[in-house]
Design a protein around this motif. Sequence first.
Motif: not given
Ligand code: FCB
Length: 453
Positions: A18, A119-120, A163-164, A167, A297, A299, A355, A402, A409, A418
């Motif tokens: 990113q 991280h992807w 990470n996640e 996702c 994380n 949101y 995050e 974050w 993004e 962000f």
């Molecule tokens: C999360 C991701 C991060 C970013 C935020 C907004 O899912 O880990 O990389 O994109 O969302």
Amino acid sequence: MTQFPSSFLWGAATSSFQIEGATTTDGRGPSIWETFCATPGKIADGTHGDIACDHYHLWEKDLDLLAWMGVKSYRFSIAWPRVMPTGRGAVNEAGLAFYSRLVDGLIARGIEPMVTLYHWDLPQALEDEGGWRVRSTVEAFVAYAEVVAKRLGDRVKYWVTHNEPWCIAHLGHGTGEQAPGEKNIGVSLRVAHHVMVSHGLAVPVIRANSPGAIVGIVLNLCPAHPASQSAADLEATRWFDGFFNRWYLDPIFGRGYPADKVADYQREGALPEGPLPFVEPGDMEAMAVPTDFLGINYYSRAIIRDDKAEGNLPAVVQSTGVATEMGWEVVPEALEKLLIDLRDEYGPKSILITENGAAYGTAPDGAGVIDDVERQAYFRGHIAAVGRARDAGVPVDGYFAWSLLDNFEWAFGYEKRFGLIWVDYETQERIPKQSAHLYRDIIAKAVAGEVAP
Ligand code: FCB
């Protein structure tokens, strides 16, 4: 209002793809995200990560901004294809050296590095061999983790394996919204399994190479609230919670996959009847490896109504309340409740909010000031929620905003911002937003033992 202990780990987070750019510099190999960006229609604004925030070249400037904000820790990720351009075998010293300099730069500024290994940005060469769908990628990840831990483990204490996973699995292989863009729920469950097993197998390897390592995995959790108390909405909420949260939490906390979800997926045809085909002996034990913290994380929450919107997914009802530019409802209380529920249900010994943040496009005004009032309110509200959860006895030991910078993004390209710091993508100028000033004040107060926020 809460008093955070002086040991509380205030931080900011980013990820390699990113922000770094320099995707072909110093021997970095291609990742699945370059391939995805080059596929027409995948990225909303048609952009890519080739330059991004040019952090690969501007990293010192970015570390100075972290130091100015007063964060105690910086969570960044390592681009696997920078370190191992084809995913396994040959190690690219120039790539490793970049992260080694970054770690030294952080330590010189008194900032604790936190490394996320994945991280992807999977090396494209591994994707060509089947990517996370195949078992050999588990082994490749563990070997990569060992290379990084050997090189940085003398200076890095905090480690995140993945990470996640939701996702990686679901957005990458279920809906195809993210790289590599496959649309197959059955495949996404196999991917989730391989990702979590690779986490489990990497943890002891990290520990062996990084004395005193503090290791965990980061899950993105989305508390599911029923739209009504009707039996149908409650059932849809159970479905969603299992799909999003419990499928990951349960195996990591040693409970195996949730039986109700296995039954759902079997009924829906995503999994065959009988034992799960991708589980090998020892896998469930590996996934349940003891860790030092659970990274979360957060949101937003989801309000669930029993409408079969897409496939078998129940509808996520957008609330009529306040939402960010992602359309994600702003509900700090749901973070507080999530933390308390996690404590009650799973009892993690330590939680780090790895995050939390919000997308708003607020741009510089005529005087160059970026008064991102909504983001300031978001941070204030969510940090206060973390404080209340702490007061209620939940062991939350850190919070990472974050993100440090506006950045790429994913499927939204550069349309969603962000950052605490504004990035002008034409000039690469960085301007701290008012939220960065606020965060700086919050940290300074907390560190001085004053009540914050
Ligand atoms: C999360 C991701 C991060 C970013 C935020 C907004 O899912 O880990 O990389 O994109 O969302």
